[in-house]
Enzyme design. Structure first.
Site, PDB file in Angstrom:
ATOM      1  NE  ARG A 224      -9.731 -25.113 -23.898  1.00  0.00           N
ATOM      2  CZ  ARG A 224      -9.042 -26.141 -23.379  1.00  0.00           C
ATOM      3  NH1 ARG A 224      -8.384 -25.998 -22.241  1.00  0.00           N
ATOM      4  NH2 ARG A 224      -8.991 -27.295 -24.004  1.00  0.00           N
ATOM      5  CG  HIS A 272      -3.052 -23.910 -21.621  1.00  0.00           C
ATOM      6  ND1 HIS A 272      -3.968 -23.462 -22.522  1.00  0.00           N
ATOM      7  CD2 HIS A 272      -3.497 -25.146 -21.245  1.00  0.00           C
ATOM      8  CE1 HIS A 272      -4.925 -24.362 -22.693  1.00  0.00           C
ATOM      9  NE2 HIS A 272      -4.650 -25.403 -21.915  1.00  0.00           N
TER      10      HIS A 272
HETATM   11  P1  NAP Z   1     -16.016 -33.006 -18.188  1.00  0.00           P
HETATM   12  O1  NAP Z   1     -15.662 -34.317 -17.581  1.00  0.00           O
HETATM   13  O2  NAP Z   1     -16.761 -32.989 -19.465  1.00  0.00           O
HETATM   14  O3  NAP Z   1     -16.823 -32.201 -17.078  1.00  0.00           O
HETATM   15  C1  NAP Z   1     -17.441 -30.973 -17.345  1.00  0.00           C
HETATM   16  C2  NAP Z   1     -18.224 -30.536 -16.124  1.00  0.00           C
HETATM   17  O4  NAP Z   1     -18.733 -29.226 -16.371  1.00  0.00           O
HETATM   18  C3  NAP Z   1     -19.424 -31.438 -15.824  1.00  0.00           C
HETATM   19  O5  NAP Z   1     -19.607 -31.573 -14.447  1.00  0.00           O
HETATM   20  C4  NAP Z   1     -20.575 -30.658 -16.449  1.00  0.00           C
HETATM   21  O6  NAP Z   1     -21.845 -30.899 -15.863  1.00  0.00           O
HETATM   22  C5  NAP Z   1     -20.143 -29.228 -16.152  1.00  0.00           C
HETATM   23  N1  NAP Z   1     -20.824 -28.290 -17.053  1.00  0.00           N
HETATM   24  C6  NAP Z   1     -20.742 -28.206 -18.404  1.00  0.00           C
HETATM   25  N2  NAP Z   1     -21.545 -27.228 -18.869  1.00  0.00           N
HETATM   26  C7  NAP Z   1     -22.138 -26.689 -17.788  1.00  0.00           C
HETATM   27  C8  NAP Z   1     -23.098 -25.659 -17.609  1.00  0.00           C
HETATM   28  N3  NAP Z   1     -23.586 -24.967 -18.635  1.00  0.00           N
HETATM   29  N4  NAP Z   1     -23.502 -25.379 -16.358  1.00  0.00           N
HETATM   30  C9  NAP Z   1     -23.026 -26.076 -15.311  1.00  0.00           C
HETATM   31  N5  NAP Z   1     -22.114 -27.076 -15.390  1.00  0.00           N
HETATM   32  C10 NAP Z   1     -21.680 -27.362 -16.630  1.00  0.00           C
HETATM   33  O7  NAP Z   1     -14.700 -32.123 -18.431  1.00  0.00           O
HETATM   34  P2  NAP Z   1     -13.279 -32.276 -17.708  1.00  0.00           P
HETATM   35  O8  NAP Z   1     -12.533 -33.427 -18.251  1.00  0.00           O
HETATM   36  O9  NAP Z   1     -13.480 -32.195 -16.242  1.00  0.00           O
HETATM   37  O10 NAP Z   1     -12.544 -30.960 -18.248  1.00  0.00           O
HETATM   38  C11 NAP Z   1     -13.080 -29.671 -18.073  1.00  0.00           C
HETATM   39  C12 NAP Z   1     -12.326 -28.667 -18.920  1.00  0.00           C
HETATM   40  O11 NAP Z   1     -11.030 -28.422 -18.380  1.00  0.00           O
HETATM   41  C13 NAP Z   1     -12.014 -29.117 -20.355  1.00  0.00           C
HETATM   42  O12 NAP Z   1     -13.136 -28.950 -21.196  1.00  0.00           O
HETATM   43  C14 NAP Z   1     -10.856 -28.212 -20.747  1.00  0.00           C
HETATM   44  O13 NAP Z   1     -11.340 -27.039 -21.375  1.00  0.00           O
HETATM   45  C15 NAP Z   1     -10.227 -27.834 -19.409  1.00  0.00           C
HETATM   46  N6  NAP Z   1      -8.855 -28.366 -19.304  1.00  0.00           N
HETATM   47  C16 NAP Z   1      -7.832 -27.488 -19.117  1.00  0.00           C
HETATM   48  C17 NAP Z   1      -6.540 -27.961 -19.013  1.00  0.00           C
HETATM   49  C18 NAP Z   1      -5.375 -27.045 -18.800  1.00  0.00           C
HETATM   50  O14 NAP Z   1      -4.223 -27.473 -18.872  1.00  0.00           O
HETATM   51  N7  NAP Z   1      -5.599 -25.768 -18.496  1.00  0.00           N
HETATM   52  C19 NAP Z   1      -6.290 -29.337 -19.081  1.00  0.00           C
HETATM   53  C20 NAP Z   1      -7.350 -30.198 -19.269  1.00  0.00           C
HETATM   54  C21 NAP Z   1      -8.647 -29.698 -19.380  1.00  0.00           C
HETATM   55  P3  NAP Z   1     -22.511 -32.364 -15.890  1.00  0.00           P
HETATM   56  O15 NAP Z   1     -21.707 -33.156 -14.873  1.00  0.00           O
HETATM   57  O16 NAP Z   1     -23.896 -32.140 -15.465  1.00  0.00           O
HETATM   58  O17 NAP Z   1     -22.352 -32.869 -17.297  1.00  0.00           O
HETATM   59  C1  GLV Z   2      -5.847 -28.850 -22.240  1.00  0.00           C
HETATM   60  O1  GLV Z   2      -6.059 -27.687 -22.179  1.00  0.00           O
HETATM   61  C2  GLV Z   2      -6.824 -29.867 -22.511  1.00  0.00           C
HETATM   62  O2  GLV Z   2      -7.962 -29.544 -22.884  1.00  0.00           O
HETATM   63  O3  GLV Z   2      -6.473 -31.047 -22.365  1.00  0.00           O
END
Ligand code: NAP
Ligand code: GLV
Length: 309
Positions: A224, A272
């Protein structure tokens, strides 16, 4: 039980097509044509107007159209008792990993510089950075971070990852919690942010963080825009502490035309797109959650509102 799509500014035709194909009798409404608000029990959303959900008294589930839920949780008037779900889909992890591999290899093989050379008809070979000598650090080892970590390992990079709680991924050095962050950063030549946006992670890519990386580190932010303090990146590029960055997300999107990132020679900007939600791939889990809620079951992929992800 009516289903509302509320995604201002987003084209939702293919969502409607996919949802109807799976559930032809779905009573589907598209905001702002809501009809009787009391009939809305399931909402699929992206960037809803704050306070909007309060008028739907019978709402039983708020489903994010994407993996992130920060766009929902930032609403100060979010109804506290309604579960919020997110998308968890293998194709999103695959797509994000492709973007991460592309950005890492672009940097290691100097592709960004060759594009510039080509525009000037300049033949200038550069020595590639070999994978086995590069230490990559991934902030966030969830659905997306863990997949990228595994794929980078396969390419021969030294990979580390940081998460809130302790994680184990074969071949990856893992670090957990704030107390491990400095150690993680000190071993990172390419820093990749794949964290959810929460109060604890907002602004994490800042001058203090950059100062803990080895000089000349590279930064990739595909999570983000609010994770990055944009003026701090410009300063760190100026001093050479950071040698370049690849950014898919920004504080303001679309990135304003006069933003200094657009023509910064060390920054790659993408709009994005690192991992898009494909309605065909994701509609089945949305319909599944709708049916679960309809039959009184808890939906899948519910986020922890307190934790913020
Ligand atoms: P997820 O499965 O919820 O994983 C989040 C990870 O971040 C977990 O390993 C979590 O730790 C860690 N985390 C959260 N808070 C933390 C903190 N304070 N300190 C250290 N580690 C922390 O999320 P995801 O599906 O991988 O997605 C991550 C993010 O990518 C989304 O929330 C979204 O904002 C972004 N995203 C962007 C796009 C784009 O097109 N640019 C697309 C999709 C997603 P734990 O393992 O210990 O819970
Ligand atoms: C995209 O940014 C998502 O959160 O899926």
């Amino acid at each position: 039980m009516s289903f509302l799509i509320i995604a201002p500014g987003l084209k939702v035709d293919s969502w409607i097509k996919q949802l109807r194909a799976l559930e032809p009798r779905l009573d589907l409404r598209v905001w702002p044509q809501v009809g009787d608000p009391d009939e809305i029990e399931f909402a699929l959303t992206w960037n809803h107007p704050p306070g909007e959900f309060n008028q739907y008294k019978n709402l039983k589930c708020i489903a994010s159209l994407g993996a992130g839920v920060d766009h929902i949780l930032r609403d100060p008037a979010l109804p506290a008792s309604v579960p919020v779900t997110r998308v968890v889909e293998a194709s999103m992890a695959q797509s994000m990993s492709e973007y991460i591999l592309l950005s890492v290899l672009n940097y290691c093989r100097h592709l960004h510089a060759y594009h510039k050379d080509q525009s000037r008809r300049k033949w200038q070979p550069r020595v590639p950075l070999p994978a086995h000598k590069i230490r990559i650090g991934i902030l966030g080892l969830g659905q997306l971070g863990a997949d990228a970590a595994r794929k980078l390992c396969h390419l021969g990079f030294q990979v580390g990852g940081w998460s809130r709680t302790s994680r184990k991924i074969p071949g990856v050095s893992t670090f957990a919690g704030n107390e491990a962050l400095d150690n993680f950063l000190s071993q990172t030549n390419i820093l990749i942010c794949l964290l959810p946006l929460t109060p604890a992670t907002e602004g994490i890519l800042n001058l203090t963080t950059f100062a803990k990386l080895p000089a000349g580190a590279y930064v990739i932010n595909a999570a983000r825009g609010a994770h990055l303090v944009e003026k701090d990146l410009l300063k760190a590029l100026e001093t050479g502490q950071i040698s370049g960055a690849c950014l898919d997300v920004f504080q303001i999107e679309p990135l304003p035309e006069d933003h200094p990132f657009w023509d910064h020679p060390q920054i790659v900007v993408t709009p994005h797109i690192s991992s898009l939600t494909y309605p065909k791939a994701v509609a089945p889990q949305i319909v599944d959650n709708y049916n679960r809620v309809k039959s009184g079951k808890a939906p899948m992929h519910v986020v922890d509102i307190e934790r913020g992800y």
